[in-house]
Design a protein around this motif. Structure first.
Motif, PDB file in Angstrom:
ATOM      1  N   SER A 133     106.259  44.607  42.961  1.00 44.05           N
ATOM      2  CA  SER A 133     107.307  44.785  41.989  1.00 44.05           C
ATOM      3  C   SER A 133     107.521  46.219  41.578  1.00 44.05           C
ATOM      4  O   SER A 133     108.696  46.674  41.437  1.00 44.05           O
ATOM      5  N   GLY A 136     108.287  48.457  44.502  1.00 48.28           N
ATOM      6  CA  GLY A 136     109.835  47.959  44.968  1.00 48.28           C
ATOM      7  C   GLY A 136     110.886  48.860  44.152  1.00 48.28           C
ATOM      8  O   GLY A 136     111.951  49.139  44.990  1.00 48.28           O
ATOM      9  N   ALA A 143     111.984  48.237  50.183  1.00 49.54           N
ATOM     10  CA  ALA A 143     111.669  46.984  49.755  1.00 49.54           C
ATOM     11  C   ALA A 143     112.651  45.861  50.284  1.00 49.54           C
ATOM     12  O   ALA A 143     112.314  45.001  50.868  1.00 49.54           O
ATOM     13  N   ASN A 147     111.020  43.275  52.796  1.00 47.13           N
ATOM     14  CA  ASN A 147     111.016  42.136  52.327  1.00 47.13           C
ATOM     15  C   ASN A 147     112.008  41.252  52.632  1.00 47.13           C
ATOM     16  O   ASN A 147     111.762  39.880  52.547  1.00 47.13           O
ATOM     17  N   TYR A 195     112.088  43.216  44.291  1.00 52.36           N
ATOM     18  CA  TYR A 195     110.738  42.242  44.681  1.00 52.36           C
ATOM     19  C   TYR A 195     111.227  40.778  44.559  1.00 52.36           C
ATOM     20  O   TYR A 195     111.125  39.941  45.113  1.00 52.36           O
TER      21      TYR A 195
END
Ligand code: NAD
Ligand code: THR
Length: 373
Positions: A133, A136, A143, A147, A195
């Motif tokens: 988090s 990110g 990210a 992700n 995130y």
């Protein structure tokens, strides 16, 4: 035929399909199309292809972070050292490199991922690569790539090669408009971090691939994870790891969250055991594909009071980091994990007192603990 009625006839059966890891698509492949990577229409999208008596062949991505090495140790004890391959884009420390198979794998490189899965006959994949988090928010485009784009590669390779796939989600998949105390499995999810957004995306895409292609996707939403022998990778819950190191070594700790910030937390051995248990659960026991899991929930102040029982001279001060605090204030305070407990028998072992004793013992504060008692 009106469009809505036609859609209902075609899509209805697909939506009603039971949440099992069962094999064939409810619609003919020619209607569904092939996988997004255009695999041949007769490709087999069935779940794990190893027989029940065989051990799975496991790949862990992003395995050099806080959780991956511990997961590899657990899985190697169960399935044999050579059946579990750890991978990352970083160079492994010696003890990790010599403890079992390690391979370089960048999840953004689809062809290389596919080569690894094919050459090693992978049947289970634990997808741990991610930016957490706080890091990110500091690097949104990276990210987003790791992700989200990385997850797409993982989903495709798993669907194409009949791999059972575990992807962890997080308390961070919820946001300020979610119920926070407690937070149930199914409720509004409007996270405000890249995130969190990427994890909601992962939950939804995994479930979509499950229903559309028969991918055996399994997902747990982890709380903040606390470990002694591995460091966190840049999250909002990191304080709850660092506090033990600083308390044991220096007798004091500066916390970057406010004293009353309540968040769900879990000791690493509970987290890794839950991960193995949900992967081994019979498909018919899973009424859902994404579950909350919970163990304890505390504030920095409550954690500090528990540490004080072992180290009476311990001092905590607060220097709040605005970015982390805003994230924490939007996350669940307590997690409702009743579905995991009911469906596949989840139960945690570590509550706050056991957690604190275990962590402080690891950092060699036994003499302080002994003096305090
Ligand atoms: N640790 C926690 O408290 C926690 C809580 C909830 C969920 N999770 C989830 O569990 C998983 C593992 O968490 P962690 O704490 O070990 O994370 P971490 O940040 O410690 O490790 C992530 C790893 O991903 C690797 N990585 C980054 N980019 C990559 C790429 N392009 N290809 C391959 N690997 C790459 C990094 O090198 C790193 O080793 C993550 O998906 C995380 O979101 C963790
Ligand atoms: C909660 C979890 O996802 C991670 N430890 C973070 O704080 O970002």
């Amino acid at each position: 035929m009106p469009v809505i009625r036609m859609l209902r006839r075609v899509v209805g059966p697909m939506l009603l399909r039971p949440a099992c890891g069962c094999s064939t698509s409810v619609l003919p492949v020619r209607f569904l199309g092939t996988s997004p990577r255009q695999v041949a229409a007769d490709a087999n999208y069935h779940s794990a292809s190893f027989s029940e008596t065989d051990h799975p062949r496991v790949l862990i991505t992003g395995g050099l972070g806080q959780l991956g090495v511990g997961l590899a140790n657990l899985l190697r004890k169960r399935f044999g050292k050579d059946n579990v391959i750890l991978s990352d884009i970083r160079k492994p420390p010696d003890h990790v490199f010599h403890s079992g198979p390690f391979i370089y794998s960048d999840i953004l490189d689809y062809k290389s991922l596919r080569e690894i899965v094919v050459n090693n006959r992978i049947t289970w994949l634990f997808h741990y690569s991610a930016l957490l988090s706080a890091v990110g928010e500091a690097n949104v485009s990276l990210a987003r790539a790791v992700n989200i784009t990385g997850l797409h590669n993982i989903l495709d390779v798993a669907a194409e090669h009949s791999v059972r796939l575990f992807v962890p989600s997080t308390i961070g998949a919820f946001g300020p408009t979610s119920p926070r105390n407690p937070t149930p499995d199914v409720c509004i999810q409007r996270p405000r971090t890249i995130y969190g957004v990427s994890k909601v995306h992962a939950e939804l895409m995994g479930e979509y691939y499950h229903y559309r292609y028969g991918l055996d996707f399994r997902c747990l939403r982890y709380p903040g994870i606390i470990s002694a022998d591995s460091q966190p990778g840049g999250g909002t819950t990191d304080y709850a790891v660092q506090i033990f190191h600083d308390a044991a070594k220096h007798g004091k700790f500066e916390c970057n969250l406010d004293s009353s910030t309540r968040l769900p937390m879990m000791y690493i051995s509970d987290c890794l055991r839950a991960t193995l248990e949900v992967m081994e659960a019979p498909a018919e026991s899973l009424s859902m594909r994404t579950y909350n899991i919970s163990a304890m929930s505390f504030t920095p102040q409550e954690l500090a009071l528990e540490v004080l029982k072992h180290i009476p001279e311990f001092e905590i001060t607060y220097n709040v980091d605005a970015v982390r605090q805003a994230i924490a204030d939007s996350w669940p305070m307590n997690f409702d994990d009743s579905n995991a407990r009911k469906d596949w028998g989840w139960r945690h072992d570590f509550d706050l007192p056991e957690l604190v004793t275990t962590m402080l013992n690891f950092y060699g504060s036994n003499t302080r603990v002994a003096r305090a008692n």
